[in-house]
Motif scaffolding. Structure first.
Motif, mmCIF file in Angstrom:
data_model
loop_
_atom_site.group_PDB
_atom_site.id
_atom_site.type_symbol
_atom_site.label_atom_id
_atom_site.label_comp_id
_atom_site.label_asym_id
_atom_site.label_seq_id
_atom_site.Cartn_x
_atom_site.Cartn_y
_atom_site.Cartn_z
ATOM 1 N N ASP A 1 11.017 0.880 -4.597
ATOM 2 C CA ASP A 1 9.254 0.442 -4.210
ATOM 3 C C ASP A 1 8.712 1.478 -3.144
ATOM 4 O OD1 ASP A 1 7.261 -1.386 -4.943
ATOM 5 O OD2 ASP A 1 7.914 -2.086 -2.861
ATOM 6 N N ILE B 1 8.586 -10.466 0.656
ATOM 7 C CA ILE B 1 9.188 -8.830 1.782
ATOM 8 C C ILE B 1 8.030 -8.260 2.052
ATOM 9 C CG2 ILE B 1 10.725 -6.630 1.682
ATOM 10 C CD1 ILE B 1 12.582 -8.441 -0.022
ATOM 11 N N ARG B 2 7.107 -7.213 1.085
ATOM 12 C CA ARG B 2 6.243 -7.250 1.683
ATOM 13 C C ARG B 2 5.096 -7.365 2.905
ATOM 14 N NH1 ARG B 2 2.925 -4.368 -3.528
ATOM 15 N NH2 ARG B 2 4.912 -2.829 -4.343
ATOM 16 N N SER C 1 15.320 -1.614 -3.163
ATOM 17 C CA SER C 1 13.995 -1.950 -3.723
ATOM 18 C C SER C 1 12.996 -1.132 -4.744
ATOM 19 C CB SER C 1 13.157 -1.595 -2.104
ATOM 20 O OG SER C 1 12.460 -0.396 -1.685
ATOM 21 N N LEU D 1 9.968 -9.583 -3.568
ATOM 22 C CA LEU D 1 9.046 -8.442 -3.544
ATOM 23 C C LEU D 1 7.829 -8.661 -2.710
ATOM 24 C CD1 LEU D 1 10.068 -5.180 -2.621
ATOM 25 C CD2 LEU D 1 8.838 -4.826 -5.418
ATOM 26 N N THR E 1 7.136 -0.877 -0.084
ATOM 27 C CA THR E 1 8.144 -1.422 0.839
ATOM 28 C C THR E 1 8.853 0.032 1.667
ATOM 29 O OG1 THR E 1 8.293 -2.884 -0.883
ATOM 30 C CG2 THR E 1 10.354 -3.206 0.510
ATOM 31 N N GLU F 1 -2.530 -1.321 -0.114
ATOM 32 C CA GLU F 1 -1.537 -0.772 -0.906
ATOM 33 C C GLU F 1 -1.442 -0.091 -2.107
ATOM 34 O OE1 GLU F 1 1.727 -5.520 -0.960
ATOM 35 O OE2 GLU F 1 -0.041 -5.165 -2.228
#
Length: 416
Positions: free
Chosen positions: A147, A367-368, A145, A364, A150, A28
């Motif tokens: 993000d 979801i990631r 998002s 989140l 993501t 990440e």
């Protein structure tokens, strides 16, 4: 120290090695560092397209053969050129069963006429729309998002499923990439005039897009329900006809009016011999059904499965029923035609719906994690398509394509 008959050590138990966790978090952080530039979204899109083409390189040799004087001709392109000369009286319509299905697909004949029957320009234009398709999808994900990680995980995964890879690999004259792009444009745009025009282009590219208009109805209905926090059945039914959905209904009315007039005037005896129960129950078709259902979505099945669970746990049963009914229509549209994968790929709006539900219901971080595994599956799964008529296609990775070319030049004959 003794507790009953069990011995408890005085020293604390060592913390387990967090090898996988460390890898995931470093992954990440690497994404965030790589996408720190101003044009990070285009950088992500170019990388995603590169991975997609590298792992499933298009069969350009077939296109080269079609363009050569003595090469094997791709019959769809031949008929498209015939249509461009006389749209309502194309010659050789009875020559091949698939050509009778193409008489209301006018976008490619129009492009053939405008380009002087230059197939390379049409294929190149479709590829450009394929890149824009991925770009606008990434834009949408980032808009909901905020993000980059993501957005990156989803975009790489999405770029490696059928709806994206086939846009680049379609050199056969089907034109699905045009239909998918303009469906997406209608899905994301707010201008009713633009939505109407985009839908007409999609509808007159392939009839599957006409059915896919219903998936856009579901998408807008779902978005409106969450925005207004109203999930009652009455409100859902109202949302089917309100807002952008009114434009979709108008687009359907205009399309079918034109279609029925043209059919009655110029093709009064037209029928689809490739549509119906013989196709549904034919072994050559049925044996590829399970594979096609999987390969149409691959790792993004995780997203849709997670969204179904989220709808169930949050007791949005009316919304779940509506989306489920739409997905049944999608499966039926695939079962009743030969090219199952192509038909199912028109259901890409369900992936968008799944993502929106997840962003409304789960963290989140969750979801990631789901997207990480979805991305791994989509990238690692080979591009194997079942295209009907008991025909299986494998889009070979670029290194294998190079090896096949060397084999041809060296006359090793390892590949037939």
């Amino acid at each position: 120290m003794l507790t009953g008959i069990f011995m408890v050590p005085d020293t604390p138990i060592p913390i387990k090695n967090m090898l996988f966790e460390n890898f995931y978090h470093s992954f990440e952080r690497r994404i965030e560092s790589e996408l720190a530039s101003k044009y990070w979204l285009w950088k992500l899109v170019i990388f995603s397209v590169f991975i997609s083409l590298f792992l499933a390189f298009p069969p350009y040799t077939l296109l080269a053969g079609h363009l050569s004087p003595n090469g094997m001709k791709l019959d769809a392109w031949v008929f498209i050129e015939n249509q461009s000369h006389d749209l309502f009286h194309p010659k050789d319509m009875e020559y091949d069963v698939r050509r009778e299905n193409m008489i209301f697909r006018w976008v490619l004949p129009a492009l053939s006429f405008l380009s002087g029957h230059n197939i390379v320009i049409i294929v190149l234009l479709q590829s450009i729309l394929g890149v824009l398709f991925i770009y606008h999808t990434a834009q949408w994900i980032f808009s909901i998002s905020a993000d980059k990680v993501t957005t990156s995980l989803f975009t790489v995964a999405f770029a490696n499923i059928f709806v994206c890879t086939w846009t680049f690999a379609d050199i056969y004259g089907y034109g699905d990439g045009f239909a998918w792009y303009f469906l997406l444009a209608a899905l994301l745009n707010r201008n009713p005039i633009f939505i109407f025009i985009a839908l007409q282009i999609a509808f007159f590219t392939d009839e599957r897009a006409v059915i896919a208009g219903g998936y856009l109805l579901l998408y807008h209905m779902l978005i409106t329900s969450y925005d207004r926090k109203d999930f009652s059945l009455v409100t859902l039914l109202k949302n089917v006809f309100a807002g952008k959905n009114a434009v979709i209904w108008l687009a359907w009315i205009v399309y079918f009016s034109i279609r029925f007039y043209v059919q009655k005037t110029y093709f009064p005896n037209h029928s689809y011999s490739t549509l119906g129960t013989p196709v549904l129950f034919a072994d050559a078709h049925r044996h590829g059904l399970g594979s096609s259902i999987w390969t149409a979505f691959e790792g993004t099945w995780l997203l849709m499965g997670a969204s179904i669970l989220a709808l169930w746990l949050t007791k949005r049963f009316s919304l779940l029923a509506a989306v489920s009914l739409g997905f049944i229509v999608l499966l039926a549209s695939g079962i009743y035609v030969h090219d199952i994968d192509r038909a199912l790929a028109y259901g890409f709006p369900f992936i968008f719906m799944a993502m929106y539900v997840l962003f409304q219901t789960v963290s989140l971080r969750s979801i990631r994690l789901i997207l990480f595994f979805a991305m791994i599956i989509c990238v690692s799964h080979p591009m194997i398509y079942y295209m009907g008529y008991n025909r299986i296609l494998w889009m070979e990775p670029f290194p294998i394509k190079i090896f096949m070319l060397i084999d041809y030049w060296a006359e090793w004959n390892l590949f037939s």
